[in-house]
Motif scaffolding. Structure first.
Motif, PDB file in Angstrom:
ATOM      1  N   TRP A 107      44.569  51.345  46.720  1.00 29.23           N
ATOM      2  CA  TRP A 107      45.376  50.938  45.570  1.00 29.23           C
ATOM      3  C   TRP A 107      45.898  49.518  45.735  1.00 29.23           C
ATOM      4  CZ3 TRP A 107      44.889  53.342  41.249  1.00 29.23           C
ATOM      5  CH2 TRP A 107      44.717  54.719  41.184  1.00 29.23           C
ATOM      6  N   GLN A 108      46.318  49.188  46.937  1.00 31.62           N
ATOM      7  CA  GLN A 108      46.848  47.846  47.176  1.00 31.62           C
ATOM      8  C   GLN A 108      45.761  46.793  46.950  1.00 31.62           C
ATOM      9  OE1 GLN A 108      49.918  46.956  47.737  1.00 31.62           O
ATOM     10  NE2 GLN A 108      50.964  48.831  48.333  1.00 31.62           N
ATOM     11  N   TRP A 109      44.549  47.080  47.388  1.00 37.32           N
ATOM     12  CA  TRP A 109      43.434  46.138  47.184  1.00 37.32           C
ATOM     13  C   TRP A 109      43.156  45.973  45.694  1.00 37.32           C
ATOM     14  CZ3 TRP A 109      38.463  45.667  45.257  1.00 37.32           C
ATOM     15  CH2 TRP A 109      37.696  44.611  45.758  1.00 37.32           C
ATOM     16  N   LEU A 110      43.129  47.094  44.967  1.00 36.97           N
ATOM     17  CA  LEU A 110      42.855  47.051  43.531  1.00 36.97           C
ATOM     18  C   LEU A 110      43.967  46.299  42.801  1.00 36.97           C
ATOM     19  CD1 LEU A 110      40.563  48.271  41.739  1.00 36.97           C
ATOM     20  CD2 LEU A 110      42.124  50.146  41.223  1.00 36.97           C
ATOM     21  N   ALA A 111      45.213  46.528  43.219  1.00 38.98           N
ATOM     22  CA  ALA A 111      46.349  45.899  42.547  1.00 38.98           C
ATOM     23  C   ALA A 111      46.388  44.391  42.753  1.00 38.98           C
ATOM     24  CB  ALA A 111      47.658  46.524  43.032  1.00 38.98           C
ATOM     25  N   ALA A 112      45.723  43.899  43.782  1.00 38.18           N
ATOM     26  CA  ALA A 112      45.715  42.464  44.065  1.00 38.18           C
ATOM     27  C   ALA A 112      44.660  41.711  43.257  1.00 38.18           C
ATOM     28  CB  ALA A 112      45.487  42.223  45.555  1.00 38.18           C
ATOM     29  N   LEU A 113      43.844  42.420  42.486  1.00 43.98           N
ATOM     30  CA  LEU A 113      42.790  41.743  41.728  1.00 43.98           C
ATOM     31  C   LEU A 113      43.401  40.870  40.628  1.00 43.98           C
ATOM     32  CD1 LEU A 113      40.101  44.551  41.257  1.00 43.98           C
ATOM     33  CD2 LEU A 113      40.298  42.862  43.090  1.00 43.98           C
ATOM     34  N   PRO A 114      42.937  39.622  40.497  1.00 48.34           N
ATOM     35  CA  PRO A 114      43.445  38.735  39.449  1.00 48.34           C
ATOM     36  C   PRO A 114      42.747  38.999  38.116  1.00 48.34           C
ATOM     37  CG  PRO A 114      41.803  37.582  40.736  1.00 48.34           C
ATOM     38  CD  PRO A 114      41.960  38.949  41.369  1.00 48.34           C
ATOM     39  N   TYR A 115      43.262  38.389  37.067  1.00 44.12           N
ATOM     40  CA  TYR A 115      42.639  38.524  35.749  1.00 44.12           C
ATOM     41  C   TYR A 115      41.456  37.575  35.582  1.00 44.12           C
ATOM     42  CZ  TYR A 115      46.887  41.083  34.568  1.00 44.12           C
ATOM     43  OH  TYR A 115      47.918  41.993  34.548  1.00 44.12           O
ATOM     44  N   TRP A 116      41.421  36.516  36.352  1.00 43.31           N
ATOM     45  CA  TRP A 116      40.272  35.608  36.318  1.00 43.31           C
ATOM     46  C   TRP A 116      40.105  34.948  37.676  1.00 43.31           C
ATOM     47  CZ3 TRP A 116      44.933  33.924  34.164  1.00 43.31           C
ATOM     48  CH2 TRP A 116      45.450  32.727  34.643  1.00 43.31           C
ATOM     49  N   LEU A 117      38.905  34.457  37.921  1.00 44.34           N
ATOM     50  CA  LEU A 117      38.605  33.702  39.131  1.00 44.34           C
ATOM     51  C   LEU A 117      37.898  32.412  38.735  1.00 44.34           C
ATOM     52  CD1 LEU A 117      37.258  36.486  41.536  1.00 44.34           C
ATOM     53  CD2 LEU A 117      39.271  35.050  41.947  1.00 44.34           C
ATOM     54  N   GLU A 118      38.391  31.307  39.229  1.00 43.57           N
ATOM     55  CA  GLU A 118      37.756  30.021  38.979  1.00 43.57           C
ATOM     56  C   GLU A 118      36.829  29.674  40.140  1.00 43.57           C
ATOM     57  OE1 GLU A 118      40.522  27.154  36.610  1.00 43.57           O
ATOM     58  OE2 GLU A 118      41.787  28.221  38.071  1.00 43.57           O
ATOM     59  N   LEU A 119      35.651  29.186  39.806  1.00 39.84           N
ATOM     60  CA  LEU A 119      34.653  28.780  40.792  1.00 39.84           C
ATOM     61  C   LEU A 119      34.323  27.307  40.556  1.00 39.84           C
ATOM     62  CD1 LEU A 119      32.274  31.881  40.494  1.00 39.84           C
ATOM     63  CD2 LEU A 119      34.226  31.588  42.039  1.00 39.84           C
ATOM     64  N   PRO A 120      35.208  26.409  40.978  1.00 41.84           N
ATOM     65  CA  PRO A 120      35.009  24.988  40.659  1.00 41.84           C
ATOM     66  C   PRO A 120      33.735  24.411  41.239  1.00 41.84           C
ATOM     67  CG  PRO A 120      36.780  25.286  42.267  1.00 41.84           C
ATOM     68  CD  PRO A 120      36.436  26.647  41.744  1.00 41.84           C
ATOM     69  N   GLU A 121      33.252  24.981  42.331  1.00 45.38           N
ATOM     70  CA  GLU A 121      32.030  24.460  42.930  1.00 45.38           C
ATOM     71  C   GLU A 121      30.814  24.645  42.032  1.00 45.38           C
ATOM     72  OE1 GLU A 121      32.656  28.561  44.955  1.00 45.38           O
ATOM     73  OE2 GLU A 121      33.805  27.079  43.812  1.00 45.38           O
ATOM     74  N   TYR A 122      30.925  25.588  41.080  1.00 43.13           N
ATOM     75  CA  TYR A 122      29.839  25.834  40.127  1.00 43.13           C
ATOM     76  C   TYR A 122      30.232  25.479  38.689  1.00 43.13           C
ATOM     77  CZ  TYR A 122      28.451  28.884  44.021  1.00 43.13           C
ATOM     78  OH  TYR A 122      28.148  29.401  45.263  1.00 43.13           O
ATOM     79  N   GLU A 123      31.431  24.964  38.501  1.00 44.39           N
ATOM     80  CA  GLU A 123      31.986  24.759  37.152  1.00 44.39           C
ATOM     81  C   GLU A 123      31.898  26.053  36.360  1.00 44.39           C
ATOM     82  OE1 GLU A 123      31.691  20.534  35.396  1.00 44.39           O
ATOM     83  OE2 GLU A 123      29.691  20.926  36.210  1.00 44.39           O
ATOM     84  N   ALA A 124      32.335  27.141  36.997  1.00 40.93           N
ATOM     85  CA  ALA A 124      32.230  28.463  36.405  1.00 40.93           C
ATOM     86  C   ALA A 124      33.560  29.198  36.512  1.00 40.93           C
ATOM     87  CB  ALA A 124      31.128  29.267  37.088  1.00 40.93           C
ATOM     88  N   LEU A 125      33.689  30.240  35.719  1.00 41.02           N
ATOM     89  CA  LEU A 125      34.883  31.081  35.690  1.00 41.02           C
ATOM     90  C   LEU A 125      34.433  32.512  35.441  1.00 41.02           C
ATOM     91  CD1 LEU A 125      38.230  30.230  34.018  1.00 41.02           C
ATOM     92  CD2 LEU A 125      37.153  32.401  33.458  1.00 41.02           C
ATOM     93  N   VAL A 126      35.054  33.464  36.125  1.00 38.89           N
ATOM     94  CA  VAL A 126      34.719  34.875  35.976  1.00 38.89           C
ATOM     95  C   VAL A 126      35.893  35.616  35.351  1.00 38.89           C
ATOM     96  CG1 VAL A 126      34.023  36.989  37.183  1.00 38.89           C
ATOM     97  CG2 VAL A 126      33.233  34.758  38.022  1.00 38.89           C
ATOM     98  N   VAL A 127      35.623  36.367  34.292  1.00 35.57           N
ATOM     99  CA  VAL A 127      36.601  37.269  33.686  1.00 35.57           C
ATOM    100  C   VAL A 127      35.905  38.592  33.440  1.00 35.57           C
ATOM    101  CG1 VAL A 127      37.942  35.434  32.585  1.00 35.57           C
ATOM    102  CG2 VAL A 127      36.101  36.554  31.319  1.00 35.57           C
ATOM    103  N   HIS A 128      36.698  39.626  33.137  1.00 36.23           N
ATOM    104  CA  HIS A 128      36.049  40.909  32.877  1.00 36.23           C
ATOM    105  C   HIS A 128      35.441  40.955  31.480  1.00 36.23           C
ATOM    106  CE1 HIS A 128      34.947  45.036  32.862  1.00 36.23           C
ATOM    107  NE2 HIS A 128      35.738  45.302  31.841  1.00 36.23           N
TER     108      HIS A 128
END
Length: 228
Positions: free
Chosen positions: A102-123
């Motif tokens: 649960w603690q691992w799941l609760a630490a998940l962010p709403y987005w992740l930025e990947l500047p090395e690829y000029e990319a962003l991950v969202v659900h």
């Protein structure tokens, strides 16, 4: 250590076997980075196995709507509040996960930025023209379409697929929309190809922009209206 390649994986939904298949098919190694678009849990047979594999491999993920459904229950239980009602697809998760999970799941962010690829991950998606810091977390986890008035909608039949309207940069990699399936737009790539419904589990390699996918081993559940 700088990772030269990153594999981003679509909605797993507890399908540990297919996740192993994808990692093997893609020739992923521990020298590569591993990311998920969220919805690691619920609907499939082994949410606990997926979470623990992701943790063991040092993977990162954003938070999906089904992850959030389960977290709301856990947070209410910890606070001694009335527990929210959940669907049948979530109940095995509540029974399987232990506190570190649960603690691992609760630490998940709403987005992740990947500047090395000029990319962003969202659900799920982004409202075009709105900075990421001003996006509604509920939209990031649930939206599928943009209405004529510019607002987000959960319903894929409403309006236009948000990814069609996204002008970039960055490139956005997302999941959530199993009905539309694989989406390939100039600045957005949707990876939910409905593994849990008997489709495929799909990943995207960056920086190569190379897709890899494996078939579902079986149909675990059927999509319902507005619930995919």
């Amino acid at each position: 250590m700088t990772r030269l390649r990153t594999l981003i994986v679509g909605d797993v939904h507890g399908w540990i076997g297919e996740l192993h298949d994808l990692l093997e098919q893609s020739a992923w190694t521990e020298d590569d980075a591993l990311l998920f678009v969220g919805d690691l849990v619920a609907k499939g047979p082994d949410s606990l196995g997926v979470l623990r594999l992701a943790h063991r491999l040092g993977a990162r993920s954003v938070r999906g709507n089904h992850d959030q459904h389960c977290l709301r229950w856990w947070e209410a239980k910890r606070a001694g509040m009335q527990l929210p009602k959940l669907g049948l697809e979530h109940r095995p998760v509540l029974e399987q996960l232990e506190e570190p999970d649960w603690q691992w799941l609760a630490a998940l962010p709403y987005w992740l930025e990947l500047p090395e690829y000029e990319a962003l991950v969202v659900h799920a998606g982004l409202v075009p023209g709105r900075p990421i810091e001003e996006q509604d977390p509920a939209d990031l986890m649930n939206m599928r379409s943009i209405l004529p008035d510019g607002n987000a909608s959960k319903v894929y039949q409403d309006g236009t697929a948000w990814a069609e309207l996204w002008q970039g940069p960055p490139q956005v990699v997302f999941g959530h929309d199993a009905v539309r399936g694989l989406q390939q737009h100039p600045h957005a790539t949707g990876l939910d190809t409905g593994c849990v419904y008997g489709g495929r589990l799909t990943g995207l390699w960056l920086p190569e922009q190379e897709l890899v996918s494996v078939p579902a081993r079986q149909v675990w559940t059927r999509p319902g209206p507005r619930r995919v």
